[in-house]
Design a protein around this motif. Structure first.
Motif, PDB file in Angstrom:
ATOM      1  N   GLY A 272       0.810  -1.218   0.000  1.00 51.13           N
ATOM      2  CA  GLY A 272       0.000   0.000   0.000  1.00 51.13           C
ATOM      3  C   GLY A 272       0.842   1.266   0.000  1.00 51.13           C
ATOM      4  N   ALA A 273       0.167   2.391  -0.121  1.00 50.84           N
ATOM      5  CA  ALA A 273       0.862   3.670  -0.030  1.00 50.84           C
ATOM      6  C   ALA A 273       1.553   3.778   1.322  1.00 50.84           C
ATOM      7  N   SER A 274       0.982   3.124   2.333  1.00 49.68           N
ATOM      8  CA  SER A 274       1.554   3.210   3.680  1.00 49.68           C
ATOM      9  C   SER A 274       2.972   2.649   3.752  1.00 49.68           C
TER      10      SER A 274
ATOM     11  N   TRP B  71      -2.746  11.725   5.712  1.00 45.25           N
ATOM     12  CA  TRP B  71      -1.806  10.841   5.013  1.00 45.25           C
ATOM     13  C   TRP B  71      -0.419  11.463   4.960  1.00 45.25           C
TER      14      TRP B  71
ATOM     15  N   THR C 135      -7.369  13.087   0.428  1.00 44.81           N
ATOM     16  CA  THR C 135      -8.570  12.272   0.311  1.00 44.81           C
ATOM     17  C   THR C 135      -9.583  12.549   1.416  1.00 44.81           C
TER      18      THR C 135
ATOM     19  N   ASP D  10       2.817  11.650  -3.120  1.00 48.88           N
ATOM     20  CA  ASP D  10       1.801  10.636  -2.866  1.00 48.88           C
ATOM     21  C   ASP D  10       0.570  11.041  -3.676  1.00 48.88           C
TER      22      ASP D  10
ATOM     23  N   GLN E  51      -6.093   1.364  -4.934  1.00 47.62           N
ATOM     24  CA  GLN E  51      -7.531   1.251  -4.666  1.00 47.62           C
ATOM     25  C   GLN E  51      -8.310   2.555  -4.657  1.00 47.62           C
ATOM     26  N   LYS E  52      -7.654   3.697  -4.930  1.00 47.77           N
ATOM     27  CA  LYS E  52      -8.404   4.944  -4.984  1.00 47.77           C
ATOM     28  C   LYS E  52      -8.840   5.269  -6.412  1.00 47.77           C
TER      29      LYS E  52
HETATM   30  C1  LIG Z   1      -5.668   5.964   1.181  1.00 48.64           C
HETATM   31  C2  LIG Z   1      -4.446   6.772   1.134  1.00 48.64           C
HETATM   32  C3  LIG Z   1      -3.223   6.296   1.651  1.00 48.64           C
HETATM   33  C4  LIG Z   1      -3.088   4.952   2.308  1.00 48.64           C
HETATM   34  O1  LIG Z   1      -3.133   3.966   1.327  1.00 48.64           O
HETATM   35  P1  LIG Z   1      -2.921   2.414   1.673  1.00 48.64           P
HETATM   36  O2  LIG Z   1      -2.764   1.826   0.300  1.00 48.64           O
HETATM   37  O3  LIG Z   1      -4.146   1.957   2.382  1.00 48.64           O
HETATM   38  O4  LIG Z   1      -1.696   2.271   2.499  1.00 48.64           O
HETATM   39  C5  LIG Z   1      -2.116   7.110   1.526  1.00 48.64           C
HETATM   40  N1  LIG Z   1      -2.183   8.319   0.958  1.00 48.64           N
HETATM   41  C6  LIG Z   1      -3.343   8.807   0.452  1.00 48.64           C
HETATM   42  C7  LIG Z   1      -3.361  10.157  -0.187  1.00 48.64           C
HETATM   43  C8  LIG Z   1      -4.504   8.056   0.524  1.00 48.64           C
HETATM   44  O5  LIG Z   1      -5.653   8.532   0.019  1.00 48.64           O
END
Ligand SMILES: *Cc1c(COP(=O)(O)O)cnc(C)c1O
Length: 358
Positions: free
Chosen positions: A75-77, A102, A150, A169, A192-193
């Motif tokens: 994930g982005a995390s 985030w 987000t 990001d 997933q966004k």
């Molecule tokens: C949802 C989101 C994250 C976290 O994403 P994960 O894939 O759940 O780790 C990070 N940055 C932004 C801008 C997000 O919208």
């Protein structure tokens, strides 16, 4: 009946992506095998991976400019820490813009690796705007920002100019608007966004920024390893990558980012006009920083919440509740959400107004 899906993530995807994904689970490419059971080293899947990586760069206008596209896990995390691991020098420092939850998560991870300078923050105003006047130290190893917040419904329209590498990001607005993507040295996004199902992370980076930290980096966290192994250092998330490819193919067929941006702007304009016109609603984000992906708004009078909630739910709308840190409502209008769904929401807001007036 199919809902009008305003979920902030995992997101709505085009119907044809769901249909083709379902087909591939039953029989992938007429192979007599499901995509869920084939080897990631099979010819058919290697072709998926190669096409997906190439299409990412093509859609963003980054072909032949020294960029690599990777599909990773975590994930982005996980990128919150992979970025400093790979880019912050031993005894170095990094600069961050704090525009929301985030961004703050990314800052916290960077602090494990070295000096982390927050150049500006809108935290004291509950992140309702994007800070504009700040200086990026020219001796930092990189500058990190979050293009679209987000949760708070704000979006960076103008990115700062700096000589140091820029990391962004873009989880919730990648492929949604035209930008000069070559102003960024590293872009990451959880799929997933706005790109696909959960389970894969897209990282796009310039190879030349790597290998300068003086750190030992474990293989799974090392971008150079993932580049060398063509995004197959270990078993990649085969299905989310395939579904993401289908979505990118859909986007290309629509006319690419330039076309989808016009549709996204039309959707956002329609909804914000109603938020501003309708006396029973108010927006939460500063007007000039409003996101075209996630529109956040409140009822003027929370006492009527049950009435409004019942109305939109009965209209087949799903996922409109705001994040708990902002409250109210959040309409996430990702690429696949049709303009007709926004019209349904606007109609409900007008019907609510009439009900209140009567
Ligand atoms: C949802 C989101 C994250 C976290 O994403 P994960 O894939 O759940 O780790 C990070 N940055 C932004 C801008 C997000 O919208």
């Amino acid at each position: 009946m199919k809902k009008h899906n305003y979920s902030a993530g995992p997101c709505i995807l085009p119907d044809e992506v769901f249909e083709k994904s379902a087909q591939a689970i039953l029989d992938f490419n007429h192979s007599g095998l499901s995509i869920l059971e084939i080897s990631h080293r099979s010819k058919d899947f290697v072709a998926v991976m190669e096409e997906a990586r190439a299409l990412v760069l093509e859609l963003l206008g980054l072909e032949g400019k020294g960029y690599q596209a990777l599909f990773l896990h975590g994930g982005a995390s996980l990128e919150f820490l992979m970025v400093p691991y790979n880019l912050m020098k031993v005894n170095g420092k990094a600069a961050y813009l704090d525009t929301g939850t985030w961004a703050n998560g990314a800052i916290k991870e960077a602090r494990h690796f070295g000096e982390t300078i927050v150049v500006a923050s809108s935290k004291n105003e509950n992140y309702n705007h994007i800070p504009k006047d700040y200086t990026i130290p020219s001796d930092a190893d990189y500058f990190h920002c979050t293009s679209n917040n987000t949760i708070f419904g704000t979006q960076i329209k103008q990115f700062p100019q700096t000589q140091i590498p820029v990391v962004c990001d873009m989880s919730s607005d990648i492929f949604s608007r035209v930008l000069d993507f070559s102003q960024f040295d590293l872009i990451y996004a959880g799929a997933q966004k706005n790109m696909g199902p959960a389970g894969v992370t897209l990282v796009i980076l310039k190879e030349e920024i790597l290998g300068k930290t003086g750190r030992e980096i474990p293989n799974m966290l090392n971008y150079q390893q993932h580049i060398a192994k063509e995004s197959m250092y270990n078993t990649p998330p085969v299905f989310p990558i395939y579904a993401s490819l289908l979505n990118l193919q859909w986007l290309k067929k629509q006319g690419g980012i330039a076309t989808i941006e016009k549709i996204n702007e039309a959707k956002a304009t329609l909804l914000y006009a109603e938020i501003d016109r309708n006396p029973y609603f108010k927006g939460t984000a500063a007007v000039e920083d409003r996101s075209i992906m996630n529109a956040t708004f409140l009822l003027e009078d929370e006492a009527h919440k049950d009435v409004f909630d019942t109305m939109w739910k009965e209209a087949g709308i799903s996922g409109l509740n705001g994040h708990r840190s902002v409250g109210g409502y959040r309409a996430s209008m990702y690429n696949a959400l049709p303009l007709t769904s926004v019209q349904v929401l606007v109609n409900i807001m007008q019907a609510f107004e009439q009900k209140m007036n009567s």
